[in-house]
Design a protein around this motif. Sequence first.
Motif, mmCIF file in Angstrom:
data_model
loop_
_atom_site.group_PDB
_atom_site.id
_atom_site.type_symbol
_atom_site.label_atom_id
_atom_site.label_comp_id
_atom_site.label_asym_id
_atom_site.label_seq_id
_atom_site.Cartn_x
_atom_site.Cartn_y
_atom_site.Cartn_z
ATOM 1 N N SER A 33 0.843 -1.197 0.000
ATOM 2 C CA SER A 33 0.000 0.000 0.000
ATOM 3 C C SER A 33 0.880 1.251 0.000
ATOM 4 O O SER A 33 1.967 1.246 0.579
ATOM 5 N N PRO A 34 0.447 2.308 -0.635
ATOM 6 C CA PRO A 34 1.260 3.528 -0.684
ATOM 7 C C PRO A 34 1.330 4.253 0.658
ATOM 8 O O PRO A 34 2.244 5.025 0.898
ATOM 9 N N ASP A 35 0.368 3.996 1.536
ATOM 10 C CA ASP A 35 0.344 4.653 2.841
ATOM 11 C C ASP A 35 -0.050 3.598 3.876
ATOM 12 O O ASP A 35 -1.225 3.277 4.044
ATOM 13 N N HIS A 36 0.954 3.069 4.570
ATOM 14 C CA HIS A 36 0.711 1.975 5.523
ATOM 15 C C HIS A 36 -0.241 2.381 6.645
ATOM 16 O O HIS A 36 -1.028 1.558 7.125
ATOM 17 N N ALA A 37 -0.154 3.627 7.097
ATOM 18 C CA ALA A 37 -1.018 4.066 8.194
ATOM 19 C C ALA A 37 -2.486 4.062 7.766
ATOM 20 O O ALA A 37 -3.342 3.558 8.489
ATOM 21 N N ARG A 38 -2.781 4.607 6.601
ATOM 22 C CA ARG A 38 -4.175 4.607 6.119
ATOM 23 C C ARG A 38 -4.683 3.181 5.931
ATOM 24 O O ARG A 38 -5.829 2.870 6.254
ATOM 25 N N HIS A 39 -3.835 2.333 5.385
ATOM 26 C CA HIS A 39 -4.224 0.936 5.187
ATOM 27 C C HIS A 39 -4.550 0.282 6.533
ATOM 28 O O HIS A 39 -5.558 -0.419 6.666
ATOM 29 N N THR A 40 -3.698 0.508 7.521
ATOM 30 C CA THR A 40 -3.900 -0.084 8.848
ATOM 31 C C THR A 40 -5.202 0.401 9.458
ATOM 32 O O THR A 40 -5.991 -0.392 9.991
ATOM 33 N N LEU A 41 -5.447 1.694 9.395
ATOM 34 C CA LEU A 41 -6.668 2.243 9.978
ATOM 35 C C LEU A 41 -7.917 1.808 9.224
ATOM 36 O O LEU A 41 -9.023 1.844 9.770
ATOM 37 N N GLY A 42 -7.755 1.349 8.003
ATOM 38 C CA GLY A 42 -8.879 0.849 7.221
ATOM 39 C C GLY A 42 -9.240 -0.597 7.523
ATOM 40 O O GLY A 42 -10.259 -1.096 7.044
ATOM 41 N N ARG A 43 -8.427 -1.261 8.336
ATOM 42 C CA ARG A 43 -8.714 -2.658 8.697
ATOM 43 C C ARG A 43 -9.936 -2.711 9.621
ATOM 44 O O ARG A 43 -10.243 -1.764 10.334
ATOM 45 N N ALA A 44 -10.597 -3.841 9.617
ATOM 46 C CA ALA A 44 -11.805 -4.016 10.429
ATOM 47 C C ALA A 44 -11.495 -3.897 11.921
ATOM 48 O O ALA A 44 -10.420 -4.279 12.378
ATOM 49 N N GLN A 45 -12.462 -3.386 12.665
ATOM 50 C CA GLN A 45 -12.350 -3.318 14.123
ATOM 51 C C GLN A 45 -12.795 -4.670 14.670
ATOM 52 O O GLN A 45 -13.923 -5.087 14.465
ATOM 53 N N LYS A 46 -11.880 -5.381 15.333
ATOM 54 C CA LYS A 46 -12.178 -6.714 15.851
ATOM 55 C C LYS A 46 -12.680 -6.685 17.291
ATOM 56 O O LYS A 46 -13.406 -7.568 17.713
ATOM 57 N N SER A 47 -12.225 -5.687 18.061
ATOM 58 C CA SER A 47 -12.633 -5.552 19.460
ATOM 59 C C SER A 47 -12.408 -4.110 19.892
ATOM 60 O O SER A 47 -11.647 -3.379 19.259
ATOM 61 N N PRO A 48 -13.070 -3.696 20.956
ATOM 62 C CA PRO A 48 -12.832 -2.339 21.458
ATOM 63 C C PRO A 48 -11.377 -2.177 21.909
ATOM 64 O O PRO A 48 -10.761 -3.138 22.387
ATOM 65 N N PRO A 49 -10.807 -0.986 21.772
ATOM 66 C CA PRO A 49 -9.425 -0.767 22.202
ATOM 67 C C PRO A 49 -9.237 -1.127 23.684
ATOM 68 O O PRO A 49 -10.094 -0.853 24.515
ATOM 69 N N GLY A 50 -8.106 -1.794 23.950
ATOM 70 C CA GLY A 50 -7.750 -2.138 25.316
ATOM 71 C C GLY A 50 -8.240 -3.487 25.796
ATOM 72 O O GLY A 50 -7.874 -3.920 26.882
ATOM 73 N N GLU A 51 -9.032 -4.194 24.995
ATOM 74 C CA GLU A 51 -9.623 -5.451 25.470
ATOM 75 C C GLU A 51 -8.841 -6.704 25.110
ATOM 76 O O GLU A 51 -8.792 -7.643 25.890
ATOM 77 N N LYS A 52 -8.252 -6.748 23.908
ATOM 78 C CA LYS A 52 -7.586 -7.965 23.457
ATOM 79 C C LYS A 52 -6.223 -7.647 22.868
ATOM 80 O O LYS A 52 -6.043 -6.626 22.214
ATOM 81 N N PHE A 53 -5.280 -8.537 23.078
ATOM 82 C CA PHE A 53 -3.950 -8.431 22.470
ATOM 83 C C PHE A 53 -4.026 -9.028 21.071
ATOM 84 O O PHE A 53 -4.539 -10.129 20.869
ATOM 85 N N LEU A 54 -3.530 -8.287 20.095
ATOM 86 C CA LEU A 54 -3.442 -8.796 18.733
ATOM 87 C C LEU A 54 -2.272 -8.094 18.060
ATOM 88 O O LEU A 54 -2.365 -6.918 17.706
ATOM 89 N N TYR A 55 -1.159 -8.810 17.912
ATOM 90 C CA TYR A 55 0.038 -8.195 17.338
ATOM 91 C C TYR A 55 -0.250 -7.726 15.908
ATOM 92 O O TYR A 55 -0.869 -8.437 15.126
ATOM 93 N N SER A 56 0.249 -6.542 15.580
ATOM 94 C CA SER A 56 0.064 -5.993 14.243
ATOM 95 C C SER A 56 1.240 -5.102 13.880
ATOM 96 O O SER A 56 1.540 -4.140 14.595
#
Length: 171
Positions: free
Chosen positions: A51-74
């Motif tokens: 992707s030309p902009d990794h940050a935009r791509h990352t923020l476009g990923r689906a929300q799997k859980s509310p922030p702070g609830e689950k560990f998921l390396y990325s």
Amino acid sequence: LDQRLSDIMPDYFPARLGTQKRAVTLRHLLTMTQGFAATNDPLAYPGWAHSPDHARHTLGRAQKSPPGEKFLYSNGAAHLLSVALTRASGMSTRAFAEKYLFGPLGVPIGRWKMDGAGYYIGGDDLYLTPRAVARLGALYLHDGVFRGQRILPAGWVCRSVRQRVSPDTEE
């Protein structure tokens, strides 16, 4: 650490991203509890890497859980930290690292790739020698002190390795 990412880089947060992503803090990124889908699984990584902009791509990923609830390396979460550091400090991640971490450790930085938006990639593509990695290990073994010089704040090492949530083994 509790500053919201959306406050540091508001241009990356259009209204359509919703409130959960707007609630992501630096602490969530550092602890990999940001809640959105990882960019490093075999199916997602090629899209992120090209992707030309990794940050935009990352923020476009689906929300799997509310922030702070689950560990998921990325890798994408680590990259967002690189963008946030650049924005907040006014220095590139590389310049910041050379001044405050690698320079005091006497570690030369080899190749470090950037994304298409001009940010050093957080999470991978930083080339260090085994000796350099050993110095990082020594820094952690001595609670952020290297050769008598405090490089990390007192107690940071202990806080940074403390488990905060259980890993999500279903991902």
